[in-house]
Design a protein around this motif. Sequence first.
Motif, PDB file in Angstrom:
ATOM      1  N   ARG A 133      43.158   2.256  39.558  1.00 35.82           N
ATOM      2  CA  ARG A 133      42.128   3.299  39.524  1.00 35.82           C
ATOM      3  C   ARG A 133      42.681   4.618  38.990  1.00 35.82           C
ATOM      4  O   ARG A 133      42.060   5.253  38.121  1.00 35.82           O
ATOM      5  CB  ARG A 133      41.532   3.501  40.915  1.00 35.82           C
ATOM      6  CG  ARG A 133      40.501   4.619  40.949  1.00 35.82           C
ATOM      7  CD  ARG A 133      39.708   4.663  42.226  1.00 35.82           C
ATOM      8  NE  ARG A 133      38.591   5.587  42.128  1.00 35.82           N
ATOM      9  CZ  ARG A 133      37.463   5.494  42.806  1.00 35.82           C
ATOM     10  NH1 ARG A 133      37.288   4.496  43.656  1.00 35.82           N
ATOM     11  NH2 ARG A 133      36.505   6.383  42.655  1.00 35.82           N
ATOM     12  N   SER A 134      43.825   5.029  39.487  1.00 41.25           N
ATOM     13  CA  SER A 134      44.402   6.306  39.053  1.00 41.25           C
ATOM     14  C   SER A 134      44.752   6.283  37.566  1.00 41.25           C
ATOM     15  O   SER A 134      44.556   7.277  36.854  1.00 41.25           O
ATOM     16  CB  SER A 134      45.649   6.621  39.876  1.00 41.25           C
ATOM     17  OG  SER A 134      45.334   6.783  41.236  1.00 41.25           O
ATOM     18  N   VAL A 135      45.269   5.181  37.101  1.00 38.88           N
ATOM     19  CA  VAL A 135      45.637   5.081  35.690  1.00 38.88           C
ATOM     20  C   VAL A 135      44.396   5.161  34.805  1.00 38.88           C
ATOM     21  O   VAL A 135      44.371   5.884  33.802  1.00 38.88           O
ATOM     22  CB  VAL A 135      46.416   3.770  35.436  1.00 38.88           C
ATOM     23  CG1 VAL A 135      46.678   3.587  33.945  1.00 38.88           C
ATOM     24  CG2 VAL A 135      47.724   3.774  36.203  1.00 38.88           C
ATOM     25  N   LEU A 136      43.353   4.432  35.180  1.00 37.68           N
ATOM     26  CA  LEU A 136      42.140   4.437  34.364  1.00 37.68           C
ATOM     27  C   LEU A 136      41.441   5.788  34.379  1.00 37.68           C
ATOM     28  O   LEU A 136      40.851   6.213  33.376  1.00 37.68           O
ATOM     29  CB  LEU A 136      41.193   3.344  34.845  1.00 37.68           C
ATOM     30  CG  LEU A 136      41.715   1.908  34.711  1.00 37.68           C
ATOM     31  CD1 LEU A 136      40.724   0.929  35.300  1.00 37.68           C
ATOM     32  CD2 LEU A 136      42.037   1.569  33.263  1.00 37.68           C
ATOM     33  N   GLU A 137      41.505   6.476  35.515  1.00 36.49           N
ATOM     34  CA  GLU A 137      40.925   7.820  35.575  1.00 36.49           C
ATOM     35  C   GLU A 137      41.681   8.773  34.655  1.00 36.49           C
ATOM     36  O   GLU A 137      41.080   9.698  34.086  1.00 36.49           O
ATOM     37  CB  GLU A 137      40.944   8.329  37.007  1.00 36.49           C
ATOM     38  CG  GLU A 137      39.926   7.642  37.908  1.00 36.49           C
ATOM     39  CD  GLU A 137      40.030   8.044  39.365  1.00 36.49           C
ATOM     40  OE1 GLU A 137      39.063   7.825  40.121  1.00 36.49           O
ATOM     41  OE2 GLU A 137      41.105   8.585  39.754  1.00 36.49           O
ATOM     42  N   ALA A 138      42.988   8.550  34.493  1.00 34.64           N
ATOM     43  CA  ALA A 138      43.787   9.417  33.625  1.00 34.64           C
ATOM     44  C   ALA A 138      43.575   9.110  32.147  1.00 34.64           C
ATOM     45  O   ALA A 138      43.653  10.007  31.298  1.00 34.64           O
ATOM     46  CB  ALA A 138      45.268   9.280  33.974  1.00 34.64           C
ATOM     47  N   THR A 139      43.299   7.860  31.805  1.00 38.39           N
ATOM     48  CA  THR A 139      43.125   7.491  30.396  1.00 38.39           C
ATOM     49  C   THR A 139      41.686   7.639  29.914  1.00 38.39           C
ATOM     50  O   THR A 139      41.440   7.768  28.711  1.00 38.39           O
ATOM     51  CB  THR A 139      43.579   6.041  30.158  1.00 38.39           C
ATOM     52  OG1 THR A 139      42.766   5.144  30.940  1.00 38.39           O
ATOM     53  CG2 THR A 139      45.035   5.856  30.554  1.00 38.39           C
ATOM     54  N   ASP A 140      40.732   7.663  30.839  1.00 40.37           N
ATOM     55  CA  ASP A 140      39.317   7.688  30.470  1.00 40.37           C
ATOM     56  C   ASP A 140      38.928   8.884  29.604  1.00 40.37           C
ATOM     57  O   ASP A 140      38.149   8.715  28.655  1.00 40.37           O
ATOM     58  CB  ASP A 140      38.460   7.641  31.741  1.00 40.37           C
ATOM     59  CG  ASP A 140      36.980   7.593  31.443  1.00 40.37           C
ATOM     60  OD1 ASP A 140      36.535   6.574  30.871  1.00 40.37           O
ATOM     61  OD2 ASP A 140      36.267   8.568  31.767  1.00 40.37           O
ATOM     62  N   PRO A 141      39.417  10.099  29.869  1.00 41.37           N
ATOM     63  CA  PRO A 141      39.013  11.235  29.026  1.00 41.37           C
ATOM     64  C   PRO A 141      39.373  11.068  27.553  1.00 41.37           C
ATOM     65  O   PRO A 141      38.786  11.733  26.688  1.00 41.37           O
ATOM     66  CB  PRO A 141      39.760  12.421  29.644  1.00 41.37           C
ATOM     67  CG  PRO A 141      40.008  12.019  31.066  1.00 41.37           C
ATOM     68  CD  PRO A 141      40.252  10.552  31.013  1.00 41.37           C
ATOM     69  N   TYR A 142      40.322  10.185  27.254  1.00 37.18           N
ATOM     70  CA  TYR A 142      40.749   9.965  25.870  1.00 37.18           C
ATOM     71  C   TYR A 142      40.057   8.752  25.242  1.00 37.18           C
ATOM     72  O   TYR A 142      40.364   8.387  24.095  1.00 37.18           O
ATOM     73  CB  TYR A 142      42.260   9.774  25.812  1.00 37.18           C
ATOM     74  CG  TYR A 142      43.030  10.887  26.468  1.00 37.18           C
ATOM     75  CD1 TYR A 142      43.139  12.146  25.865  1.00 37.18           C
ATOM     76  CD2 TYR A 142      43.651  10.695  27.704  1.00 37.18           C
ATOM     77  CE1 TYR A 142      43.842  13.173  26.464  1.00 37.18           C
ATOM     78  CE2 TYR A 142      44.367  11.712  28.315  1.00 37.18           C
ATOM     79  CZ  TYR A 142      44.452  12.950  27.692  1.00 37.18           C
ATOM     80  OH  TYR A 142      45.159  13.964  28.307  1.00 37.18           O
ATOM     81  N   GLY A 143      39.149   8.114  25.985  1.00 32.63           N
ATOM     82  CA  GLY A 143      38.514   6.910  25.466  1.00 32.63           C
ATOM     83  C   GLY A 143      39.461   5.737  25.362  1.00 32.63           C
ATOM     84  O   GLY A 143      39.233   4.815  24.567  1.00 32.63           O
ATOM     85  N   LEU A 144      40.522   5.753  26.182  1.00 36.26           N
ATOM     86  CA  LEU A 144      41.534   4.700  26.159  1.00 36.26           C
ATOM     87  C   LEU A 144      41.493   3.921  27.464  1.00 36.26           C
ATOM     88  O   LEU A 144      41.157   4.461  28.516  1.00 36.26           O
ATOM     89  CB  LEU A 144      42.927   5.290  25.954  1.00 36.26           C
ATOM     90  CG  LEU A 144      43.155   6.032  24.634  1.00 36.26           C
ATOM     91  CD1 LEU A 144      44.508   6.744  24.663  1.00 36.26           C
ATOM     92  CD2 LEU A 144      43.092   5.071  23.453  1.00 36.26           C
TER      93      LEU A 144
END
Length: 452
Positions: free
Chosen positions: A109-120
Amino acid sequence: MNDVQHLRSALAGRAFGPHDDGYESLRRPWNLSIDQQPALVVMAESTADVQAAVRVAAGAGLPLAVQSSGHGAVHPCDGGIVVNVSRMTDLQVDPGAQLARLGAGQRWRSVLEATDPYGLIGLSGTAHGVGVVGYTLGGGLGITMRTFGFAADSLLGADLVTADGELVRADDAQNPDLFWALKGGGGNFGVVTSVDLRLYPVPQVVNGMMAYPGARAAEVVSAWAQWTQHVPDDVTSIVMLVTIPSVPEVPEPMRGQHLVMVLATVVGADTAALDQLRSQLGAPLIDTFAPSGYLRAAMSGMEPEDPSTSAGRSALLTSLSEPTIAQLTAAGGPNSPISALEIRHLGGAAARAPRDSSAIPHRDAPYLVAMHAAPADEAQAATTVDLMDEALAGIADDTRVGMFLNFLHHGSTTDEVRAAYDPATYTRLTEVKRDYDPGNLFRYNHNIPPAT
């Protein structure tokens, strides 16, 4: 005792023994069926803490187990040292290079929350609370695996502490044999302290599920199996039999019902494949398919989040014949102690990666069946596992030898781990194990012993 006292004094993090406040909660992994009684739980804050714990365990001949979220606990580490890396949560995202560097304690969850703003996105699975590293080292069957492959295929490098307490780097250029083994061989070769993962640009997905009455289970599974023969690689799907708890949090159409559900994630916006299946099966009881970002889709999984007991069995399937469908839908029926029976569609990009690029076996398997339960006690666990074994015996004509490490049940034997791999891959893994852990210090896992 002197070794343990020395370890306490060497740690930046804390260590908890049986008489310390907090020990009772920390000794238990997420899988409560592993009721371990370690001599010490080390809450590692750094690579140096991990090195200190490994050196003390190796020098004193103490058992050693490594846990992060605790989902992958396999054997109880009684009388030994549990190295808990859940506090090692460093995270760096490089959107330009499309990669993430993260510590051993990070959860999806933490990783995806960090990558989401970049569309990654990272190649996460159906449970966002699972630790990234253990999931990835065991292969990692993600919700977009037919599009991008196994999570282990996205591993670019790892730092790990080996059995002699040394920190080594494993990637294509440094220790490539070790790097190959980490991708599918699990935690057999050291304590991974950080990993570098490739990220993928995914601005939109279509995600959700269609639920039908459990009485239509055989019909729905059969239609889904035929549908999977023709879907494009941007569709990754699961068909699942489950009895929904009768609790207020569950919407009324589903509450207390035995259901068969088709869950899927489509990379992109094309819903033609979903429309085809929906047209064939008719209007579902509930249909949640909708376009969204990947983060929302990854958070919508139906995996339990709270710690629980666990019992399970899995098998790779060569096909889904009508007799096999009948056997599986009967095993996952409305009065079954099996709480969830799922069949995953494999293949796509996961099958196309070069066979020698990793230790992941059986890439050509088209389906995987997995049965799950949360038994109340050991007697119920034994009865439920017997039922699961009976169901798998009844579909032997459609199964094949082998498994992915993450889907082996806890308590696995060396013979069962050996059978998970093809002979050549297993032999190579034992040789890598001999080079990096000749004394088999890292054995409280799905263990691969060193070659002799």
